[in-house]
Design a protein around this motif. Structure first.
Motif, PDB file in Angstrom:
ATOM      1  N   ALA A 136      -0.218 -21.626  -6.841  1.00 16.72           N
ATOM      2  CA  ALA A 136       1.089 -21.304  -6.259  1.00 16.72           C
ATOM      3  C   ALA A 136       2.060 -22.481  -6.322  1.00 16.72           C
ATOM      4  CB  ALA A 136       0.918 -20.848  -4.807  1.00 16.72           C
ATOM      5  N   GLY A 137       1.692 -23.524  -7.062  1.00 15.96           N
ATOM      6  CA  GLY A 137       2.572 -24.673  -7.170  1.00 15.96           C
ATOM      7  C   GLY A 137       1.767 -25.944  -7.329  1.00 15.96           C
ATOM      8  N   VAL A 138       2.459 -27.096  -7.168  1.00 22.21           N
ATOM      9  CA  VAL A 138       1.801 -28.393  -7.298  1.00 22.21           C
ATOM     10  C   VAL A 138       2.212 -29.296  -6.145  1.00 22.21           C
ATOM     11  CG1 VAL A 138       1.678 -28.244  -9.814  1.00 22.21           C
ATOM     12  CG2 VAL A 138       3.654 -29.359  -8.744  1.00 22.21           C
ATOM     13  N   GLN A 139       1.319 -30.245  -5.835  1.00 28.15           N
ATOM     14  CA  GLN A 139       1.639 -31.295  -4.884  1.00 28.15           C
ATOM     15  C   GLN A 139       1.783 -32.601  -5.636  1.00 28.15           C
ATOM     16  OE1 GLN A 139      -1.328 -32.205  -1.944  1.00 28.15           O
ATOM     17  NE2 GLN A 139       0.121 -33.271  -0.600  1.00 28.15           N
ATOM     18  N   LEU A 140       2.878 -33.318  -5.431  1.00 31.98           N
ATOM     19  CA  LEU A 140       3.133 -34.572  -6.114  1.00 31.98           C
ATOM     20  C   LEU A 140       2.537 -35.735  -5.334  1.00 31.98           C
ATOM     21  CD1 LEU A 140       6.886 -34.010  -7.131  1.00 31.98           C
ATOM     22  CD2 LEU A 140       4.796 -33.296  -8.323  1.00 31.98           C
ATOM     23  N   GLY A 143       4.022 -36.818  -2.014  1.00 27.12           N
ATOM     24  CA  GLY A 143       3.920 -35.930  -0.862  1.00 27.12           C
ATOM     25  C   GLY A 143       4.695 -34.643  -0.979  1.00 27.12           C
ATOM     26  N   ARG A 144       5.599 -34.574  -1.938  1.00 23.65           N
ATOM     27  CA  ARG A 144       6.369 -33.333  -2.104  1.00 23.65           C
ATOM     28  C   ARG A 144       5.497 -32.207  -2.632  1.00 23.65           C
ATOM     29  NH1 ARG A 144      11.309 -34.888  -5.847  1.00 23.65           N
ATOM     30  NH2 ARG A 144       9.826 -36.505  -6.547  1.00 23.65           N
ATOM     31  N   SER A 145       5.825 -30.998  -2.224  1.00 25.66           N
ATOM     32  CA  SER A 145       5.173 -29.803  -2.736  1.00 25.66           C
ATOM     33  C   SER A 145       6.204 -28.951  -3.463  1.00 25.66           C
ATOM     34  CB  SER A 145       4.535 -28.996  -1.603  1.00 25.66           C
ATOM     35  OG  SER A 145       3.471 -29.714  -1.019  1.00 25.66           O
ATOM     36  N   LEU A 146       5.853 -28.489  -4.647  1.00 24.95           N
ATOM     37  CA  LEU A 146       6.744 -27.636  -5.434  1.00 24.95           C
ATOM     38  C   LEU A 146       6.096 -26.267  -5.573  1.00 24.95           C
ATOM     39  CD1 LEU A 146       7.612 -30.118  -8.359  1.00 24.95           C
ATOM     40  CD2 LEU A 146       8.868 -29.778  -6.217  1.00 24.95           C
ATOM     41  N   ALA A 147       6.693 -25.275  -4.947  1.00 23.30           N
ATOM     42  CA  ALA A 147       6.190 -23.911  -5.086  1.00 23.30           C
ATOM     43  C   ALA A 147       6.564 -23.361  -6.455  1.00 23.30           C
ATOM     44  CB  ALA A 147       6.756 -23.025  -3.986  1.00 23.30           C
ATOM     45  N   ALA A 148       5.703 -22.523  -7.014  1.00 24.30           N
ATOM     46  CA  ALA A 148       5.973 -21.966  -8.336  1.00 24.30           C
ATOM     47  C   ALA A 148       5.289 -20.619  -8.496  1.00 24.30           C
ATOM     48  CB  ALA A 148       5.498 -22.918  -9.424  1.00 24.30           C
ATOM     49  N   ASP A 149       5.967 -19.733  -9.225  1.00 25.32           N
ATOM     50  CA  ASP A 149       5.332 -18.476  -9.620  1.00 25.32           C
ATOM     51  C   ASP A 149       4.384 -18.694 -10.791  1.00 25.32           C
ATOM     52  OD1 ASP A 149       6.865 -16.397  -7.929  1.00 25.32           O
ATOM     53  OD2 ASP A 149       8.444 -17.646  -8.799  1.00 25.32           O
ATOM     54  N   LEU A 150       4.619 -19.798 -11.549  1.00 26.34           N
ATOM     55  CA  LEU A 150       3.753 -20.149 -12.670  1.00 26.34           C
ATOM     56  C   LEU A 150       3.782 -21.657 -12.869  1.00 26.34           C
ATOM     57  CD1 LEU A 150       2.027 -19.419 -15.177  1.00 26.34           C
ATOM     58  CD2 LEU A 150       4.166 -19.210 -16.462  1.00 26.34           C
TER      59      LEU A 150
END
Length: 399
Positions: A136-140, A143-150
């Protein structure tokens, strides 16, 4: 709006990010490094790779960066030229060497002109985010989290996304490493940039003028267990290169760069995807350096990926996860046959070089009969190169 996160801004990631952003899809491209000045990046664009860039409308962009066409391919055995095959070998355009750092910079700059593109450089991905067994996304790492459909893993042969997703890479047995050198190019190479492969005294190496002005590249094949020993490389090379280059190498003694050792990894993932995640390029199928297939197949991956991903990502209303996951499975199904065949062709060509390296009588026989057998060998070799130059399957951008 559906969101796509692409991890890795090499040729695969940067090109796909641009293509998707141009079609109104929200894309975030994440790159662990702050710039593209890696020590080594492949430069060879075959007609298939040039065609892929043409289909993406990137000919004008390519014209703005350093590039240099090849003039011909030559093969030398024991100080005798077996044959020379002039480019473009029946194609519309010759094999062209392109400086990757400015190419990647230009691709990202073009993507930044699109309203739905976001660029994050100098920040690595720490982990994948999961929701109900779907990425559902990546964690950098910051500390940031990026939500993604793909999420698309385009982060190379050591892909962290592949490892985080638990996808396996089936590798071929290691047969060679490469020592990469640079030195000043002879003046003749400015007008006749010939890719020259030499087999002599149990050694195999290639030399050519790269995209960088005035720089001759030399790729020296060694066994994986062979140590990288300090030695008088100018004298070593001068004893092996074609006669016309002997004095140039002797004079270049103080200008030959220290060797960069490249560990060759060849393999293929049995499965390129998880729900919500797709691997492309070297992350899914690292290629042998034979005939520079890595970047060319990666660009063809991008076209097929765009064809399958744009329709579900452009759907109005709620994004259907099932539609995206179906699309990424179709991408592997369409691309895998070409990858399998290309790796087999690379292995076949490498095995012929290994036979010439190992068997002195074979080298001696071919070199002594070069005026007679050379034209036939050239014809056979040129025909056998076509799949690796033109592409094995048909790839056409349709979106």
């Amino acid at each position: 709006m559906p969101k796509v996160v692409i991890v890795g801004a090499g040729p695969t990631g940067a090109t796909l990010a641009l293509v998707l952003a141009q079609r109104g899809i929200s894309v975030t491209l994440v790159e662990a490094t702050r710039d593209f000045q890696r020590q080594f990046r492949g430069e060879g664009l075959m007609p298939s790779g040039l065609n892929a860039l043409h289909q993406m409308g990137l000919d004008a962009l390519l014209d703005t960066i350093p590039h240099r066409p090849l003039s011909a391919w030559e093969f030398w055995l024991n100080d005798r030229r077996l044959f020379r095959a002039d480019e473009p070998l029946g194609a519309d355009r010759p094999c062209t060497l392109v400086a990757q750092p400015p190419l990647l910079t230009a691709l990202v700059q073009a993507a930044q002109s699109q309203p739905d593109f976001d660029w994050i450089a100098g920040t690595a991905v720490k982990d994948l985010l999961w929701q109900n067994d779907r990425v559902a996304g990546v964690q950098l790492v910051d500390g940031r989290s990026l939500a993604a459909d793909l999420v698309i893993g385009a982060d190379g042969r050591a892909s962290a996304m592949r490892q985080k997703a638990g996808l396996t890479l089936d590798t071929q047995p290691k047969s060679t490493d490469v020592l990469w050198f640079k030195l000043p190019a002879p003046p003749d190479y400015a007008v006749d940039n010939c890719f020259c492969t030499v087999v002599k005294d149990g050694r195999v190496f290639s030399l050519f003028h790269g995209a960088e002005v005035g720089k001759l590249h030399l790729a020296w094949a060694i066994a994986p267990e062979e140590p990288t020993l300090q030695q008088d490389w100018a004298t070593t090379f001068a004893a092996l290169v074609p006669p016309a280059l002997v004095e140039h190498f002797r004079a270049a003694e103080d200008a030959i760069s220290p060797p960069l050792r490249l560990s060759v990894l060849v393999g293929r993932c049995p499965r390129w995807h998880r729900p919500g995640l797709l691997l492309l390029g070297d992350a899914a199928h690292p290629m042998s350096p034979v005939r520079a297939q890595g970047i060319n197949l990666a660009l063809r991956d991008v076209i097929v990926a765009a064809n399958h991903l744009v329709p579900p990502l452009k759907l109005e209303g709620a994004v259907e996860a099932a539609a995206i996951d179906g699309a990424i499975a179709q991408i592997q199904a369409e691309r895998e046959p070409e990858i399998i065949q290309a790796q087999a062709l690379q292995a076949h060509e490498a095995s012929r070089g290994e036979q010439l390296r190992r068997f002195a009588l074979l080298r001696q026989g071919l070199s002594s009969l070069a005026p007679v057998v050379g034209p036939l060998v050239k014809q056979v070799w040129s025909q056998q190169q076509q799949p690796l130059r033109q592409g094995i399957t048909t790839v056409q951008l349709e979106v």
